[in-house]
Design a protein around this motif. Structure first.
Motif, PDB file in Angstrom:
ATOM      1  N   VAL A   1      98.971  78.247 -34.022  1.00  0.00           N
ATOM      2  CA  VAL A   1      98.805  79.523 -33.318  1.00  0.00           C
ATOM      3  C   VAL A   1      99.450  79.449 -31.942  1.00  0.00           C
ATOM      4  O   VAL A   1     100.231  80.339 -31.548  1.00  0.00           O
TER       5      VAL A   1
ATOM      6  N   TRP B   1      93.569  78.303 -43.572  1.00  0.00           N
ATOM      7  CA  TRP B   1      94.158  78.792 -42.328  1.00  0.00           C
ATOM      8  C   TRP B   1      95.165  77.808 -41.750  1.00  0.00           C
ATOM      9  O   TRP B   1      96.117  78.214 -41.078  1.00  0.00           O
TER      10      TRP B   1
ATOM     11  N   SER C   1      98.728  79.546 -41.246  1.00  0.00           N
ATOM     12  CA  SER C   1      99.295  79.513 -39.891  1.00  0.00           C
ATOM     13  C   SER C   1     100.583  78.696 -39.853  1.00  0.00           C
ATOM     14  O   SER C   1     101.518  79.036 -39.116  1.00  0.00           O
TER      15      SER C   1
ATOM     16  N   LEU D   1      96.632  85.924 -35.550  1.00  0.00           N
ATOM     17  CA  LEU D   1      96.272  84.742 -36.333  1.00  0.00           C
ATOM     18  C   LEU D   1      94.983  84.105 -35.828  1.00  0.00           C
ATOM     19  O   LEU D   1      94.117  83.705 -36.612  1.00  0.00           O
TER      20      LEU D   1
ATOM     21  N   GLN E   1      91.467  83.864 -38.107  1.00  0.00           N
ATOM     22  CA  GLN E   1      90.848  82.610 -38.527  1.00  0.00           C
ATOM     23  C   GLN E   1      89.499  82.382 -37.861  1.00  0.00           C
ATOM     24  O   GLN E   1      88.608  81.763 -38.450  1.00  0.00           O
TER      25      GLN E   1
END
Length: 319
Positions: A38, A165, A169, A230, A234
């Motif tokens: 991220v 995730w 990601s 993102l 998450q």
């Protein structure tokens, strides 16, 4: 067949992402990895602004992170959109705001630009914190589940929440890095690099300096917005802290620490500053001191950033 530097960079990034889980002792590390991706996405956008476009420092980019994050929380509630669609809406909104805000502030230079962008980030953070009826105020608000894990489960792919995730990601980061590297080798990227050398010289050869600086600002804002989306998706919860001043400082520090002129360098900066606080918890109250000391040493002895400086030293020894 010899591969291009762009392809080598993407392959190296993808290989590291794929191999890292083999060394994870618990699912907690998937969580740390997804946070790295991220932050890596946000700093990739800052590479376009700071590295490609001649050091345009923005201290308010967390504002765009906040817009992307809250789009995923607000649009499903008020517009009935899926959170993933809301993330796209947040990116479009961030791009439009960046275009409007960037037109006047990008005429400024040096610390004037930094202060102006800081004011924008502070304004976004204040709105998110004070409009409690809409955003939940300082307490934040929940983010709906986009249903992606359920979709994968229907085709016999069942991942834990943390592993899912991590993978999702990672895919978004690799796509973002691919786009940024393509931009570097495009006519727009060459024009931006001309600005980095000298705005006067670039203007002399016909480069529209204001237009290309604005393009870089808009692109970096879209990256930041998707990064915020993102994070919200998450975490399934978001607070105004995501748009705070310190988050902007962290993003710029990650970019400069790893190397603002290199996508993989900036991502390495995100790796360091995301994982270092986890490692330094053994020092308890000295954690912030140790973190600051590490950053100071790198900035003093490796002024171009950690990865470019190490790469140059290795090449020098090989000659």
């Amino acid at each position: 067949m010899r591969l291009s530097s762009k392809t080598n960079t993407l392959l190296a990034l993808a290989a590291l992402i794929a191999l890292a889980p083999l060394f994870f002792p618990s699912s907690y590390y998937f969580r740390v990895g997804s946070l790295i991706f991220v932050n890596g996405l946000a700093v990739t956008g800052l590479v376009v602004l700071i590295g490609y476009a001649g050091g345009q420092i923005s201290l308010g980019h967390a504002g765009f992170v906040g817009i992307g994050a809250y789009a995923c929380a607000l649009a499903p509630v008020h517009l009935g959109l899926n959170p993933l669609v809301a993330a796209g809406l947040g990116a479009a909104l961030s791009g439009a705001i960046a275009w409007l805000v960037g037109r006047p502030i990008l005429r400024l230079k040096g610390y004037y630009l930094a202060v102006a962008s800081l004011g924008f980030g502070a304004l976004v953070s204040m709105v998110l914190a004070n409009e409690a009826g809409l955003t939940g105020g300082p307490d934040g608000m929940t983010v709906p589940d986009p249903g992606l894990r359920a979709l994968l489960k229907s085709v016999a792919i069942d991942l834990s929440n943390a592993a899912f995730w991590y993978a999702f990601s990672a895919v978004v980061l690799v796509i973002g890095a691919w786009l940024a590297l393509n931009l570097y080798h495009s006519p727009t990227g060459r024009a931006l690099r001309a600005l980095h050398g000298s705005e006067v010289a670039a203007r002399t050869v016909g480069v529209d300096v204001a237009r290309f600086k604005l393009q870089a600002f808009v692109i970096s804002a879209i990256y930041a917005s998707i990064s915020g989306s993102l994070l919200a998706l998450q975490n399934k919860f978001i607070t105004p802290d995501v748009a705070g001043y310190m988050h902007s400082i962290e993003l710029v520090t990650m970019t400069v620490l790893g190397g603002a002129g290199s996508v993989i360098g900036a991502i390495s900066g995100a790796v360091i500053l995301t994982t270092l606080p986890q490692v330094l918890t053994v020092f308890q109250e000295y954690e912030q001191v140790m973190l600051g000391l590490v950053m100071m040493l790198v900035m003093i002895f490796m002024r171009d950033g950690l990865l470019p400086s190490l790469s140059r030293k290795i090449r020098g020894r090989g000659q």
